[in-house]
Design a protein around this motif. Sequence first.
Motif, PDB file in Angstrom:
ATOM      1  N   MET A   1       0.742  -1.177  -0.225  1.00 21.45           N
ATOM      2  CA  MET A   1       0.044   0.001   0.051  1.00 21.45           C
ATOM      3  C   MET A   1       0.931   1.076   0.050  1.00 21.45           C
ATOM      4  N   PHE A   2       0.499   2.372  -0.692  1.00 20.41           N
ATOM      5  CA  PHE A   2       1.142   3.678  -0.841  1.00 20.41           C
ATOM      6  C   PHE A   2       0.238   4.782  -0.282  1.00 20.41           C
ATOM      7  N   THR A   3       0.668   5.878  -0.282  1.00 16.59           N
ATOM      8  CA  THR A   3       0.032   6.983   0.505  1.00 16.59           C
ATOM      9  C   THR A   3      -0.172   8.100  -0.798  1.00 16.59           C
ATOM     10  N   GLY A   4       0.631   8.098  -1.988  1.00 16.03           N
ATOM     11  CA  GLY A   4       0.467   9.128  -2.800  1.00 16.03           C
ATOM     12  C   GLY A   4       1.358  10.185  -2.443  1.00 16.03           C
ATOM     13  N   LEU A   5       2.351  10.235  -1.726  1.00 14.50           N
ATOM     14  CA  LEU A   5       3.377  10.892  -1.281  1.00 14.50           C
ATOM     15  C   LEU A   5       4.692  10.785  -1.905  1.00 14.50           C
ATOM     16  N   VAL A   6       4.896  11.328  -3.105  1.00 12.59           N
ATOM     17  CA  VAL A   6       6.154  11.049  -3.922  1.00 12.59           C
ATOM     18  C   VAL A   6       7.222  11.296  -2.979  1.00 12.59           C
ATOM     19  N   GLU A   7       8.384  10.137  -3.229  1.00  7.08           N
ATOM     20  CA  GLU A   7       9.349  10.562  -2.268  1.00  7.08           C
ATOM     21  C   GLU A   7      10.640  11.122  -3.154  1.00  7.08           C
ATOM     22  N   GLU A   8      10.671  10.776  -4.285  1.00  7.51           N
ATOM     23  CA  GLU A   8      11.624  11.317  -5.014  1.00  7.51           C
ATOM     24  C   GLU A   8      11.136  11.137  -6.532  1.00  7.51           C
ATOM     25  N   VAL A   9      11.819  12.007  -7.487  1.00  6.92           N
ATOM     26  CA  VAL A   9      11.654  12.088  -9.035  1.00  6.92           C
ATOM     27  C   VAL A   9      12.988  11.161  -9.655  1.00  6.92           C
ATOM     28  N   GLY A  10      12.647  10.048 -10.286  1.00  5.71           N
ATOM     29  CA  GLY A  10      13.876   9.394 -10.570  1.00  5.71           C
ATOM     30  C   GLY A  10      13.908   9.518 -12.173  1.00  5.71           C
ATOM     31  N   ILE A  97      -5.411   6.446   0.837  1.00  9.08           N
ATOM     32  CA  ILE A  97      -5.116   4.891   0.731  1.00  9.08           C
ATOM     33  C   ILE A  97      -4.570   4.792  -0.871  1.00  9.08           C
ATOM     34  N   VAL A  98      -3.543   4.630  -1.167  1.00  4.41           N
ATOM     35  CA  VAL A  98      -3.337   4.290  -2.697  1.00  4.41           C
ATOM     36  C   VAL A  98      -2.621   2.794  -2.980  1.00  4.41           C
ATOM     37  N   GLN A  99      -3.195   1.967  -3.718  1.00  3.32           N
ATOM     38  CA  GLN A  99      -2.825   0.532  -3.848  1.00  3.32           C
ATOM     39  C   GLN A  99      -1.874   0.520  -5.198  1.00  3.32           C
ATOM     40  N   GLY A 100      -1.654   1.500  -6.032  1.00  6.79           N
ATOM     41  CA  GLY A 100      -0.753   1.305  -7.191  1.00  6.79           C
ATOM     42  C   GLY A 100      -1.490   0.390  -8.058  1.00  6.79           C
ATOM     43  N   HIS A 101      -2.731   0.422  -8.303  1.00  6.36           N
ATOM     44  CA  HIS A 101      -3.530  -0.310  -9.020  1.00  6.36           C
ATOM     45  C   HIS A 101      -4.186   0.675  -9.997  1.00  6.36           C
ATOM     46  N   VAL A 102      -3.716   1.062 -11.048  1.00  8.63           N
ATOM     47  CA  VAL A 102      -4.056   2.249 -11.871  1.00  8.63           C
ATOM     48  C   VAL A 102      -5.782   1.658 -12.790  1.00  8.63           C
ATOM     49  N   ASP A 103      -6.708   2.543 -12.469  1.00  5.39           N
ATOM     50  CA  ASP A 103      -8.041   2.502 -12.899  1.00  5.39           C
ATOM     51  C   ASP A 103      -8.071   2.801 -14.539  1.00  5.39           C
ATOM     52  N   GLY A 104      -7.018   3.642 -14.835  1.00  2.42           N
ATOM     53  CA  GLY A 104      -7.161   4.167 -16.484  1.00  2.42           C
ATOM     54  C   GLY A 104      -6.287   5.276 -16.392  1.00  2.42           C
ATOM     55  N   THR A 105      -6.134   5.949 -17.660  1.00  2.77           N
ATOM     56  CA  THR A 105      -5.339   6.931 -17.923  1.00  2.77           C
ATOM     57  C   THR A 105      -6.187   8.313 -18.312  1.00  2.77           C
ATOM     58  N   SER A 145      -0.926  12.135  -4.626  1.00  3.24           N
ATOM     59  CA  SER A 145      -2.446  12.200  -3.925  1.00  3.24           C
ATOM     60  C   SER A 145      -2.716  13.550  -4.033  1.00  3.24           C
ATOM     61  N   LEU A 146      -3.664  13.654  -4.696  1.00  2.00           N
ATOM     62  CA  LEU A 146      -4.556  14.991  -5.032  1.00  2.00           C
ATOM     63  C   LEU A 146      -6.024  15.173  -4.418  1.00  2.00           C
ATOM     64  N   THR A 147      -6.651  16.253  -4.435  1.00  6.49           N
ATOM     65  CA  THR A 147      -7.812  16.460  -4.032  1.00  6.49           C
ATOM     66  C   THR A 147      -8.666  16.967  -5.487  1.00  6.49           C
TER      67      THR A 147
END
Length: 223
Positions: A1-10, A97-105, A145-147
């Motif tokens: 599980m992820f939170t949508g808070l990006v740690e870094e840009v690779g 709550i972010v699963q990393g399971h993309v619903d679409g683009t 993670s955005l609103t």
Amino acid sequence: MFTGLVEEVGTLKSIQRKGEAMVLDIQAKVILSDLKLGDSIAVNGVCLTATSYGGSSFTVDVMPETYRHTNLRELKTGSRINLERAMAAGGRFGGHIVQGHVDGTGTITGISRDQNAVVYEIAPEEGRIFKYIIPQGSITVDGISLTVVQSSAGAFTVSVIPHTLAETALALKRTGDTVNLECDVIGKYVEHLLGLGGGKHEPDKPKERSSVDLKLLVENGFA
């Protein structure tokens, strides 16, 4: 599980393609500090598995299903990528709550300024996900993670603060670019449970699901 808070840009060092399968070699720093083989990493919001690491980069495999349904297929050498490690059990929950399971683009159809913020208008490619996109609700855009600010029949908007732009690859996106979208998982689970009719659904017999409205939520104790 992820939170949508990006740690870094690779940065994408190299990419190997074989049909719709890919191996990405991603240059990073923060992510590598405690990385282990098999760890889950959100790559532009897509949950992938670290298959090797060393020096200043790590690799992940992208299977055809992921290739077809995310914007990872558009990556090129040098592309900047949002990265987040899976949330530690004792970590602070700062996003949603972010699963990393993309619903679409979705396609960015507009970018405008609102004083200190930048507003992005995004049109999902699949209209079916609009039922999960509600004003003031959460959504993940390329792993961020955005609103949701507004949601209409064909697009929705998010307002992004300067800090988020500075710490993610979103600032590099332009009108016409594609982003990965993951809707709030809570709404999807509520719809699924209500659609199953209290557990009476037989898996081998498709059941027409009722539309979710306020009356249905009240009757089932959700509101």
